[in-house]
Structure formats: C-alpha cells, structure tokens
Motif scaffolding. Structure first.
Motif, PDB file in Angstrom:
ATOM      1  N   ALA A  97       0.801  -1.225   0.000  1.00 18.56           N
ATOM      2  CA  ALA A  97       0.000   0.000   0.000  1.00 18.56           C
ATOM      3  C   ALA A  97       0.831   1.271   0.000  1.00 18.56           C
ATOM      4  N   GLY A  98       2.111   1.188   0.340  1.00 17.65           N
ATOM      5  CA  GLY A  98       2.893   2.405   0.473  1.00 17.65           C
ATOM      6  C   GLY A  98       2.532   3.131   1.757  1.00 17.65           C
ATOM      7  N   LEU A  99       3.334   4.133   2.105  1.00 18.97           N
ATOM      8  CA  LEU A  99       3.128   4.800   3.389  1.00 18.97           C
ATOM      9  C   LEU A  99       1.797   5.540   3.431  1.00 18.97           C
ATOM     10  N   TYR A 100       1.461   6.292   2.376  1.00 16.03           N
ATOM     11  CA  TYR A 100       0.243   7.100   2.415  1.00 16.03           C
ATOM     12  C   TYR A 100      -1.009   6.231   2.584  1.00 16.03           C
ATOM     13  N   LYS A 101      -1.113   5.203   1.753  1.00 17.64           N
ATOM     14  CA  LYS A 101      -2.300   4.340   1.831  1.00 17.64           C
ATOM     15  C   LYS A 101      -2.300   3.518   3.122  1.00 17.64           C
ATOM     16  N   THR A 102      -1.121   3.160   3.624  1.00 21.79           N
ATOM     17  CA  THR A 102      -1.055   2.428   4.895  1.00 21.79           C
ATOM     18  C   THR A 102      -1.586   3.288   6.032  1.00 21.79           C
ATOM     19  N   LEU A 103      -1.190   4.556   6.055  1.00 21.11           N
ATOM     20  CA  LEU A 103      -1.696   5.455   7.100  1.00 21.11           C
ATOM     21  C   LEU A 103      -3.204   5.630   6.961  1.00 21.11           C
ATOM     22  N   LEU A 104      -3.712   5.634   5.720  1.00 22.84           N
ATOM     23  CA  LEU A 104      -5.160   5.710   5.521  1.00 22.84           C
ATOM     24  C   LEU A 104      -5.847   4.460   6.061  1.00 22.84           C
ATOM     25  N   ILE A 105      -5.256   3.301   5.795  1.00 26.61           N
ATOM     26  CA  ILE A 105      -5.799   2.042   6.318  1.00 26.61           C
ATOM     27  C   ILE A 105      -5.811   2.064   7.844  1.00 26.61           C
ATOM     28  N   VAL A 106      -4.698   2.499   8.443  1.00 28.65           N
ATOM     29  CA  VAL A 106      -4.610   2.579   9.903  1.00 28.65           C
ATOM     30  C   VAL A 106      -5.685   3.514  10.449  1.00 28.65           C
ATOM     31  N   PHE A 107      -5.877   4.642   9.780  1.00 28.13           N
ATOM     32  CA  PHE A 107      -6.870   5.617  10.246  1.00 28.13           C
ATOM     33  C   PHE A 107      -8.287   5.043  10.150  1.00 28.13           C
ATOM     34  N   LEU A 108      -8.644   4.436   9.025  1.00 29.93           N
ATOM     35  CA  LEU A 108      -9.985   3.884   8.857  1.00 29.93           C
ATOM     36  C   LEU A 108     -10.260   2.763   9.860  1.00 29.93           C
ATOM     37  N   ALA A 109      -9.305   1.848   9.991  1.00 28.82           N
ATOM     38  CA  ALA A 109      -9.497   0.710  10.900  1.00 28.82           C
ATOM     39  C   ALA A 109      -9.620   1.181  12.343  1.00 28.82           C
ATOM     40  N   ASN A 110      -8.764   2.127  12.744  1.00 24.06           N
ATOM     41  CA  ASN A 110      -8.813   2.609  14.124  1.00 24.06           C
ATOM     42  C   ASN A 110     -10.030   3.478  14.381  1.00 24.06           C
ATOM     43  N   THR A 111     -10.577   4.099  13.332  1.00 25.38           N
ATOM     44  CA  THR A 111     -11.818   4.851  13.514  1.00 25.38           C
ATOM     45  C   THR A 111     -12.949   3.922  13.925  1.00 25.38           C
ATOM     46  N   ILE A 112     -13.054   2.782  13.230  1.00 23.92           N
ATOM     47  CA  ILE A 112     -14.085   1.794  13.592  1.00 23.92           C
ATOM     48  C   ILE A 112     -13.860   1.284  15.002  1.00 23.92           C
ATOM     49  N   THR A 113     -12.597   0.973  15.329  1.00 19.03           N
ATOM     50  CA  THR A 113     -12.289   0.464  16.667  1.00 19.03           C
ATOM     51  C   THR A 113     -12.539   1.524  17.729  1.00 19.03           C
ATOM     52  N   PHE A 114     -12.192   2.776  17.429  1.00 19.97           N
ATOM     53  CA  PHE A 114     -12.389   3.840  18.406  1.00 19.97           C
ATOM     54  C   PHE A 114     -13.876   4.066  18.667  1.00 19.97           C
ATOM     55  N   ILE A 115     -14.692   4.028  17.607  1.00 19.51           N
ATOM     56  CA  ILE A 115     -16.141   4.167  17.801  1.00 19.51           C
ATOM     57  C   ILE A 115     -16.672   3.013  18.646  1.00 19.51           C
ATOM     58  N   THR A 116     -16.192   1.799  18.351  1.00 16.99           N
ATOM     59  CA  THR A 116     -16.614   0.643  19.152  1.00 16.99           C
ATOM     60  C   THR A 116     -16.185   0.806  20.598  1.00 16.99           C
ATOM     61  N   ALA A 117     -14.969   1.334  20.812  1.00 21.16           N
ATOM     62  CA  ALA A 117     -14.498   1.577  22.179  1.00 21.16           C
ATOM     63  C   ALA A 117     -15.392   2.590  22.885  1.00 21.16           C
TER      64      ALA A 117
END
Length: 765
Positions: free
Chosen positions: A87-107
């Motif tokens: 994914a490269g750095l930019y898309k990886t950071l986007l993946i991290v942000f999207l995944a953690n957004t779902i987890t943060f909302i669940t938290a």
C-alpha cells in the motif's frame, strides 16, 4: 468449597438474628415518626447483599494491559512490512486511520454501555445481554465464546511457529501442547497472577519498540503503493484490520474489575489511543528504513530493528499475551452464559472468593487442545474473526439503540450520539464482507441458528429482562402516537373500534367481554377494566389473576387489562374512561352491561349522560339465555331514524360478521306507519348499505295499527343471534325514565346490543 462446622453455625446464628429482628419489627405498631426510618441496619436481611465475588483488578492491569497486548500482536511484527510494501506509506496510514476509527467508535460504544451498566462477569456478552436481551445476547455470546476458545489454539500455534523459526528442530505441535499446558496451570492460580505475567510481556514489547525506533534510518521513500498481483487496497485493509480488534480482551475481565464502570472506559480508550499511535509510527519507520522488495518478507521489521533479538522476543510476547487474553476471557464468557441459562447452569460455578471459572477453563482448554491436535486452523480462522467483528457490530448497535430510544435509565458517564454508534456498526459489518463474504455469511447463519435454538430453550427458562426492546417499543410507540395525534381526523375511512369494557365480576360479564373482543379482534383495541370495591372480599391479586387468565382465553393480540379500585362504581367508570388514552387519543367507545335491577336506574342514566358529554360511543349489552355466538341466525339491525346510530350499528354488525367463526347474515330493518312509506324507507336503507359498501338483507315492517314498538321489534327479531338497536342521548330531564324506557323496548329480546353514537361529525365509512 465446604464450610467448616463453625462457619456453618455462625451463618445459621446470623440468619436467626436477622429473622428475630424482622419479627420484632412486625410485632411493633408504628406510631408517629416511627413510620419513617432513615437509620441503616447492617444486620437487616432486607438490605441488598454485597456481591460474593472478590474483585482484584484495576484499570491498568485489568483492562489496558490485556487490550493493548492483544492490539499489538502478530500482524504488527510479521505482516506490517507486507502491508507497507503493497500500500505504500500514504495508503497504509489511511488504512490505519480507517481501521482505528471503527475500533475507536466501538471503544466509545463499549465505554458508554460499561459506564452505565453494573458490570458483572461476561464482558461483551454481558453488555449485549443486558442491553438487547437474552436471545440476542446468547446468539452472539455462544459463538463469541467458541471463537475465544478456538483463538487460544490459534495464538498458541502462532507462538509455536515463531519459536520453531528460531529453533527449527522443535516440533510445532509439541511446542503448542506444552505451551497450552503451562498456561493452563498458570491460569488455575487466578486472573491476578496471569495479569502479572502480562506485565512481563508488556515490558518485552516496550523493549522491542525501543529496538524498532533505534533502527530508524531514512534511506528509502516507499510512499506510493506497489501492489502485488491479485492484491488491492481493500485486500490489504482486510489483512490489517484484525490487528485492531483486541479491545474485547480487557472488557472480558469485567467480573474481576474493582470498578468496571470506570476501568472499562478508561482502559479501553487508553489502549486504543496508544495502539493507534504505535500503528502510525511503525509504518513510517518501515517505509523509510527498508527497501521495497525487502518489505514483503515477514522478518522485515525484525531485520530493520537495532537489536533483532528484542523484536523476536516481542513476537513471542505478542502471541503469548493474546493467548493469555483469550484464556482468561473464554471461561468467563462461559460462566456468564451459564449464569443466564444460555448454557447449562453448571457452567456458572466458580472457585474461591474470586469465583475463578475452573469448569469453564477446563472446557475451553479442552476445545483448544482438540484444535491443536487437529492441526492447521486456517480454514476456520476467518470465520472466527467474523464472530469477533459481529460482536463489535452488535455492541455498537446496542449503544446506539440505548441512546436512540432515550431511555431515562441510560445515563452513562460517556455519552455519544446514536448515529456515531450506528456508523461504527455499519463499518464493522462492511469490513466483514470486505474481508471474506462467504465467511461472513457462515458466521451470520450460525448466529441466527443459535438465536433460533435459544428461542426454543427460552420457553422453559425465565430469561429475565427483555433488555432494550421494552424501551425501544415504548419509544417507537411514543413516536407513532405523536404522528397519529397530528394526523387524527374525523374521517371514517380510518376509524377503528377502541373499546373500554368495565366489569365488576369477570365471570358474569364473560359474554359481554367476548363480544367486545370480537368487535376489536383484527382492527381495534380492547381495554378490560376489572372494577373492584376496596372493601370487597376478593383480593386485588385474586382479581388480577382472574382477569389475566380470562383475557388469555380470548386469543386477541390487542387486549390491555388493568384494575380500577373505587368505592363508587359509576364515578370510577367515568374517571377511568376519560383518563385512559390510546396512541395519542382517547378510547372512542365504552361497553357496559345492561342493568337488570332498577335500584340505581337514575345513577346509571347519569353515567351514560356523562359518557355522552365526553363524546364516547356507548354500547349496552343484554345477554340472552342462549349465547349469541352459538347460533348461525342473522344479525338484525333496527334503524330508528338516527343516521349516525345506524351507520355505527352496521359497522359493528359487519365486524361481528367478519370475525365470527360462523357466517351470520346482516338484516337491516325499520318500522313504518303505513304501506305507502315502505318504498321510500326501502330506498333509504338500500342507499345506506350502498354507501357503506355492505351486503345485507332489507326488510320493512308496516305498523298501521300503531302497536307498541317493543312488540313489533320482538316479533320480527325471533330468528336472530344478535339484535342491534339505537339509543337516544340521555338528558337531565329524562334521567328518571331513561332506563325504564330502554327496558320497555328491550322486552324479552335475547342478546341485545344498544348502540349510541356520540362522536360529532364522525363519518363511518
């Protein structure tokens, strides 16, 4: 554990002391200020007993540590390089942000529920059960437990594979079995001891972070994606997302937390936040420190670190900590399922003051042992991930629904808008389909199967609170009531019979209530009021039981029952009839029995006049010697000249005809004074039937001899199952003669229903 003789004796004496105190209170007659007491008696058995489970864990050890260690797992150490390489750095950071957004909302959703409920053992299952109820809780909780039990084997096999990479001569299965045995023995000591072991693992992971940071060297710039063949952005996202699904490990320790209402929100949100920071920094290190081709190797992070051995130890720690997390969580989930009856009650047992779930541990270890012996679990690994994500999604739905229904009892310390929780739920279910659609469908099918099986089991259980559904339906009822109140009109197109029936004795009024139930069965609502004199020999509980038993025999989905206690029957009926409301409006019809005695005729007529002034339709039922429903004879409606009455009578006759088991014809008749008037009267009746779109027979009775109306009606109503007659409105000057006049008209008629339409401008269509 068995009590000693001394302990048992002390317990018996303590209970006897409490009983003696109660007897003293019963013997004393309260006088003056003695009626109210604000003094707390610690020996009073009426005080709520403290929970018998000893809680030993705090926020850091009980929630943050297991959650953070499960979040920082194998994916970070062994797969993050592959993710950045694709994914490269930019898309990886986007993946991290999207995944953690779902987890943060669940938290946030977990924190909202956890800060509102009095948390017991069971973690996520307990939350879902208490919010959504027994069936949804069990449908998610049982698959969640199986996932946790099988995850023990998954994480231990991951540890064994990591160790076998360092020592290739060692057998993976043997390593896994030995590791399972050691961890199981350690788990017998208790959760507090296992948490201390996790502190050591946390230290190893912290050292690995230092090694990773020290290895940073900006030699490359892997910023843009370079996907391998067959790999896409969402494919990489699916690989990474399970890395952030570890918050349930801390939540599962709810029964061992000293203050779960504070520890769960603080520990969960802290673990998600720190994990998010780590997942932002590690890909930056990899993108600038490792060449693109080397990123795809599982050892890329180990190779890029300053001291590879520390990262290797971190890998060991990550797999072991995840195994410990689910080894603690699975037995406690089983214990909670047993306590609620979703599983056999024997699984609710616990050992010692901390109520360690030894039986649940034994079953969970046995499942993990069988999975390890079977070998590769890759075929079911994604289905297990689906169960965890299903739990995440349902937790979000539960928190969102609690907020949406605006239940006054939902007062969490951490409050979030309902739409945010629903957004998190949509994200969870969306990710499930992105990861593996077949696995998602299998997981959802299993959840539905468990739901169905629990529904069968629940018939023999007392599942307790229905959860949020009572509040949900209440909130929905309020919303619909407001809409209905705004849209309410006098249009007969939408008129429905909303009938109140008052009965001082249920058995003697059974036929009247049955007729009211028939009138409202498919298109209306029936409220049955059991009217009780406070000085009656029949207790309130006995009358309520009789009312509930009788209403259950009516097979009516819209029956509501209540009690009215009054010293004056007529005043009680008048007050109750106007106090009750239905869907933003009042009940429109009151049904009473036709009085057989004459002693209270004036008061009874006064009651009818009062109901008329309240715009209530009035039905008076006089039962015959033969039940009206046992005959297939026609229903006869007599028109006395009032248009409103005849329309309502025909409407009621139609309801009886439609809802009766036996087909009953409707006959509409009237009486004229001469034969010349017969054709005009027939045309008028035919026009009324046509306007109301009803099928019925018309008959006209000529009465040139001016015979008494009661005689004419009785003579022409002999072949009938039910007769409907209109009433005039009672007035002050007619109160003394109103009931005697009705008795004269009723004569010897059997199964007679007097009808008075009192709603102005109501058009019955």
């Amino acid at each position: 554990m068995n009590m000693s003789f001394r302990e048992r004796s002390f317990e018996i004496l303590h209970r006897l002391r409490g009983w003696s105190r109660n007897l003293e209170k019963i013997r004393k007659v309260p006088e003056g200020d003695a009626v109210i007491s604000a003094e707390f008696d610690p020996h009073d058995p009426g005080q709520p007993e403290k929970e018998d489970r000893l809680r030993t864990l705090g926020t850091f050890g009980g929630v943050f540590t297991p959650s953070f260690l499960t979040i920082i797992g194998v994916i970070m150490y062994l797969r993050f390089g592959w993710i950045v390489g694709n994914a490269g750095l930019y898309k990886t950071l986007l993946i991290v942000f999207l995944a953690n957004t779902i987890t943060f909302i669940t938290a946030l959703s977990v924190s909202s529920i956890g800060s509102n409920e009095r948390m017991e053992t069971g973690g996520a299952y307990f939350m879902i059960n208490r919010v959504l109820g027994f069936l949804p809780g069990g449908a998610v909780g049982i698959p969640l437990y199986l996932s946790q039990a099988l995850s023990i084997a998954l994480y231990i096999l991951g540890f064994a594979e990591s160790l076998a990479n360092v020592v290739p001569s060692w057998n993976i299965q043997v390593i896994a079995l030995v590791t399972l045995g050691v961890l199981s023995l350690l788990a017998l000591i208790g959760a507090a001891f296992m948490v201390r072991i996790q502190y050591i693992i946390l230290g190893l992971i912290f050292l690995s972070f230092i090694s990773i940071a020290a290895g940073f060297r900006p030699a490359f710039a892997n910023l843009e994606p370079s996907y391998l063949k067959g790999v896409s952005f969402w494919g990489v996202f699916a690989v990474f997302f399970p890395a952030v699904t570890g918050i349930l490990s801390g939540v599962s320790m709810s029964g061992d937390l000293k203050d779960p209402g504070k520890s769960i929100p603080r520990g969960t949100l802290a673990a998600v936040t720190v994990g998010f920071i780590v997942y932002l920094l590690v890909p930056v290190m990899l993108a600038f420190s490792v060449a693109r081709d080397d990123l795809f190797a599982s050892s890329s992070l180990v190779s890029a670190s300053r001291w590879p051995l520390l990262v290797t130890l971190g890998v060991f720690g990550a797999t072991l900590s995840s195994a410990i997390g689910v080894l603690l969580a699975a037995p406690r989930t089983m214990q909670a399922l047993g306590s609620d009856g979703a599983l056999p009650r024997i699984f609710s047992s616990g050992l010692g003051k901390t109520r360690e779930p030894i039986l649940g541990l034994f079953v969970s270890v046995s499942i993990a042992l069988g999975a390890i012996v079977m070998g590769n679990l890759n075929a079911v690994a994604e289905v297990l991930t689906m169960f965890f994500l299903t739990t995440y999604g349902v937790l979000n739905l539960a928190a969102g629904m609690e907020k949406l229904v605006d239940n006054p009892s939902f007062r969490p310390s951490i409050s979030i808008p309902w739409w945010i929780s629903f957004l998190g739920a949509a994200g969870c279910f969306g990710v499930m389909f992105l990861i593996n659609t077949p696995a998602t469908l299998i997981a959802l099918a299993l959840v539905l199967l468990v739901f169905f099986l629990l529904g069968i089991r629940a018939r023999n259980l007392d599942p307790g609170s229905p959860g949020i559904w009572e509040g949900f339906w209440t909130g929905l009822f309020f919303t619909v009531s407001r809409k209905l109140a705004k849209a309410r009109s006098r249009s007969g197109k939408n008129w429905r019979p909303l009938i109140q029936v008052f009965a001082a004795e249920i058995a003697s009024h059974a036929e009247k209530i049955s007729l009211a139930a028939l009138l409202t069965r498919h298109s209306g609502a029936l409220a049955i009021y059991a009217v009780r004199n406070p000085h009656s020999s029949q207790s309130r509980e006995e009358l309520e039981h009789e009312l509930a038993s009788f209403s259950g025999t009516l097979h009516h989905r819209n029956i509501f029952t209540t009690m009215v206690e009054t010293g004056n029957l007529f005043d009680g009926i008048l007050i109750a009839s106007q106090a009750a409301a239905f869907a933003g409006g009042a009940y429109n019809t009151v049904m009473l029995g036709f009085p057989s005695g004459t002693k209270q005729d004036r008061d009874y007529a006064g009651l009818l006049m009062g109901l008329s002034s309240l715009d209530k339709n009035i039905l008076l039922f006089k039962r015959g010697t033969i039940p009206w429903h046992s005959s297939s004879d026609p229903i006869i409606v007599w028109w006395g000249g009032q248009e409103q009455n005849v329309r309502l009578m025909l409407f009621l006759a139609h309801l009886v005809q439609r809802n009766s088991a036996q087909h009953k014809r409707i006959r509409l008749g009237t009486i004229v004074s001469s034969e010349e008037d017969m054709s005009a009267a027939e045309a008028r009746l035919a026009s009324t039937l046509q306007e109301l779109r009803m099928q019925g027979e018309i008959f006209i009775v000529s009465n040139p001899e001016k015979r008494q109306l009661c005689d004419v009606i009785e003579e022409n109503s002999r072949e009938s199952s039910l007769v409907l007659l209109g009433m005039a409105k009672p007035r002050e000057e007619t109160l003394g003669t109103y009931l005697p006049g009705l008795r004269t008209i009723a004569g010897n008629l059997q199964n007679l229903l007097f009808v008075l339409s009192n709603i102005p401008e109501q058009e019955y269509e």
